[in-house]
Enzyme design. Sequence first.
Site, PDB file in Angstrom:
ATOM      1  N   ALA A 160       3.254  -1.458   4.778  1.00 50.31           N
ATOM      2  CA  ALA A 160       2.602   0.595   5.028  1.00 50.31           C
ATOM      3  C   ALA A 160       3.364   0.959   5.478  1.00 50.31           C
ATOM      4  CB  ALA A 160       1.910  -0.112   6.452  1.00 50.31           C
ATOM      5  N   ILE A 195       6.925  -2.581   7.330  1.00 52.37           N
ATOM      6  CA  ILE A 195       7.315  -1.096   6.929  1.00 52.37           C
ATOM      7  C   ILE A 195       7.990  -0.501   5.997  1.00 52.37           C
ATOM      8  CG2 ILE A 195       8.017   1.130   8.700  1.00 52.37           C
ATOM      9  CD1 ILE A 195       6.377  -0.968  10.480  1.00 52.37           C
ATOM     10  N   LYS A 196       7.236   0.182   5.281  1.00 54.45           N
ATOM     11  CA  LYS A 196       7.430   1.080   3.901  1.00 54.45           C
ATOM     12  C   LYS A 196       8.014   2.059   4.214  1.00 54.45           C
ATOM     13  CE  LYS A 196       6.241   0.705  -0.234  1.00 54.45           C
ATOM     14  NZ  LYS A 196       4.589   0.906  -1.693  1.00 54.45           N
ATOM     15  N   VAL A 197       9.760   2.455   3.593  1.00 57.36           N
ATOM     16  CA  VAL A 197      10.716   3.689   4.464  1.00 57.36           C
ATOM     17  C   VAL A 197      10.749   4.457   2.415  1.00 57.36           C
ATOM     18  CG1 VAL A 197      10.803   2.979   6.831  1.00 57.36           C
ATOM     19  CG2 VAL A 197      11.962   3.143   4.092  1.00 57.36           C
ATOM     20  N   THR A 230       0.715  -1.296  -0.487  1.00 62.40           N
ATOM     21  CA  THR A 230      -0.338   0.299   0.610  1.00 62.40           C
ATOM     22  C   THR A 230       1.112   1.367   0.068  1.00 62.40           C
ATOM     23  OG1 THR A 230       0.084   0.568   2.664  1.00 62.40           O
ATOM     24  CG2 THR A 230      -1.783  -1.349   1.323  1.00 62.40           C
TER      25      THR A 230
END
Length: 217
Positions: free
Chosen positions: A56, A82-84, A27
Amino acid sequence: MKFFVDTADINDIRELAETGLLDGVTTNPSLIHKSGRQFLEVVKEIAELVPGPVSAEVVATDHAEMMREAEILRKIADNITIKVPLTIDGLKTCKALTGEGTMVNVTLCFTANQALLAAKAGATFISPFVGRHDDIGFDGMEIISDIRMVYDNYDFGTQILVASIRHPVHVLQSAKIGADVITAPPAVIRQLVKHPLTDRGLESFASDWAKTGQKIG
């Protein structure tokens, strides 16, 4: 090659998950906006539907705030990734989170050099955007080939997650290069099934079977 779907639409995710072919979900803020729903609520529901990684994305741009947001997101479920962003602060956050055993997807990658940095920071996934490269007149798949070579040269464990996929040819090219994962919109994944000769063949079989007057069972 793993198949992720790039959407925040719960109905699409549920339908694709029922095929048994879906390995995860990605997402981003734009997809959440399109869904019209509350971010944490959507991510929680997706994580319950799909046992595989669910990306996310943090929205902060500085390391301290990224870590604060990541702490909230990773409490949602064990399969949250975790998307960074691929920035200095994003890589710093990636290093910290992976050191704590959290899956991290480093996104907005456009060069093999950036992918190299993400791998050195311990990223679980690197997300090179092929479609956006194509949009400005470059061959996005060349980047995937370069990243594959670099990662193989140094035996990095970071998985290449091909993103910004526009059509089924991107999926095939990714598989031929040896990408670990693709993430595509639901419509593109459904297109992979379609072929006019399959449709014609099925129609022919159905017609011939009807002429036999038989039933199975």
